[in-house]
Design an enzyme around this catalytic site. Structure first.
Site, PDB file in Angstrom:
ATOM      1  N   HIS A 167      30.431  41.056  28.534  1.00  0.00           N
ATOM      2  CA  HIS A 167      29.644  40.169  27.677  1.00  0.00           C
ATOM      3  C   HIS A 167      28.188  40.627  27.672  1.00  0.00           C
ATOM      4  O   HIS A 167      27.782  41.456  28.499  1.00  0.00           O
ATOM      5  CB  HIS A 167      29.739  38.719  28.154  1.00  0.00           C
ATOM      6  CG  HIS A 167      29.130  38.449  29.496  1.00  0.00           C
ATOM      7  ND1 HIS A 167      29.864  38.358  30.652  1.00  0.00           N
ATOM      8  CD2 HIS A 167      27.845  38.261  29.870  1.00  0.00           C
ATOM      9  CE1 HIS A 167      29.070  38.119  31.669  1.00  0.00           C
ATOM     10  NE2 HIS A 167      27.829  38.067  31.227  1.00  0.00           N
TER      11      HIS A 167
HETATM   12  P1  TYD Z   1      31.033  35.079  33.699  1.00  0.00           P
HETATM   13  O1  TYD Z   1      29.545  34.982  33.575  1.00  0.00           O
HETATM   14  O2  TYD Z   1      31.809  35.516  32.496  1.00  0.00           O
HETATM   15  O3  TYD Z   1      31.425  36.023  34.928  1.00  0.00           O
HETATM   16  P2  TYD Z   1      31.288  37.619  35.158  1.00  0.00           P
HETATM   17  O4  TYD Z   1      30.213  38.145  34.245  1.00  0.00           O
HETATM   18  O5  TYD Z   1      30.939  37.713  36.602  1.00  0.00           O
HETATM   19  O6  TYD Z   1      32.614  38.226  34.884  1.00  0.00           O
HETATM   20  O7  TYD Z   1      31.572  33.666  34.209  1.00  0.00           O
HETATM   21  C1  TYD Z   1      32.927  33.495  34.595  1.00  0.00           C
HETATM   22  C2  TYD Z   1      33.273  32.012  34.449  1.00  0.00           C
HETATM   23  O8  TYD Z   1      32.452  31.243  35.332  1.00  0.00           O
HETATM   24  C3  TYD Z   1      33.049  31.473  33.053  1.00  0.00           C
HETATM   25  O9  TYD Z   1      34.121  30.598  32.760  1.00  0.00           O
HETATM   26  C4  TYD Z   1      31.782  30.666  33.157  1.00  0.00           C
HETATM   27  C5  TYD Z   1      31.718  30.269  34.623  1.00  0.00           C
HETATM   28  N1  TYD Z   1      30.318  30.224  35.126  1.00  0.00           N
HETATM   29  C6  TYD Z   1      29.701  29.004  35.283  1.00  0.00           C
HETATM   30  O10 TYD Z   1      30.281  27.920  35.029  1.00  0.00           O
HETATM   31  N2  TYD Z   1      28.410  28.969  35.749  1.00  0.00           N
HETATM   32  C7  TYD Z   1      27.736  30.099  36.035  1.00  0.00           C
HETATM   33  O11 TYD Z   1      26.540  30.034  36.449  1.00  0.00           O
HETATM   34  C8  TYD Z   1      28.379  31.371  35.844  1.00  0.00           C
HETATM   35  C9  TYD Z   1      27.667  32.671  36.151  1.00  0.00           C
HETATM   36  C10 TYD Z   1      29.678  31.385  35.391  1.00  0.00           C
END
Ligand code: TYD
Length: 134
Positions: A50
């Site tokens: 993302h």
């Molecule tokens: P994401 O930011 O996509 O994780 P990564 O980049 O590490 O793969 O987040 C994964 C999931 O966690 C997504 O459903 C959103 C949730 N999330 C939160 O609820 N709060 C947060 O602060 C973060 C970073 C993620």
């Protein structure tokens, strides 16, 4: 500006135990509104996939290691994070993938904004289209 923008934390190395420090607005280039860390990432699992519209982050492996692939819509670059005082700054509109997590990896992230799902771009085509003239 280089796609890989390195961030060095102050590192107070001491035989009694070392301290790694970052201070919002002094060396960290934003006011920190949120911190989070990833841990226990299964072997072979990749994460990220993302970009963010506004969010700025500093990422560092406080323990263990992982790799980031960053993409600004024009070029990509990879970086290995493996030292607790050597991080990267990730600016808005940078697509990121993280992979090769060591089993002991603790990936610490400092973030400029509270969690907001509407700030995410999770579709790579949408990310690329954001750079096209309308
Ligand atoms: P994401 O930011 O996509 O994780 P990564 O980049 O590490 O793969 O987040 C994964 C999931 O966690 C997504 O459903 C959103 C949730 N999330 C939160 O609820 N709060 C947060 O602060 C973060 C970073 C993620």
């Amino acid at each position: 500006m280089s796609l890989i923008e390195r961030f060095s934390f102050q590192h107070l190395v001491n035989p009694a135990g070392s301290i790694v420090v970052g201070q919002a607005g002094i060396d960290v280039p934003f006011e920190i509104k949120r911190i989070y860390f990833l841990h226990d990432v299964p072997t072979g699992q990749s994460r990220g996939a993302h970009a963010h519209k506004k969010l700025i982050q500093v990422a560092v492996c406080a323990h263990g290691s992982c790799r980031f692939r960053l993409d600004n819509g024009v070029e990509t670059a990879e970086v290995l994070l493996s030292k607790p005082d050597e991080g990267i700054v990730i600016r808005p509109m940078i697509w990121r993938d993280m992979y090769d997590f060591s089993s002991d990896c603790i990936l610490l992230v400092l973030a400029s904004e509270h969690y907001d799902e509407s700030d995410y771009i999770r579709d790579y085509k949408e990310f690329q289209n954001a750079f096209r003239p309308r």
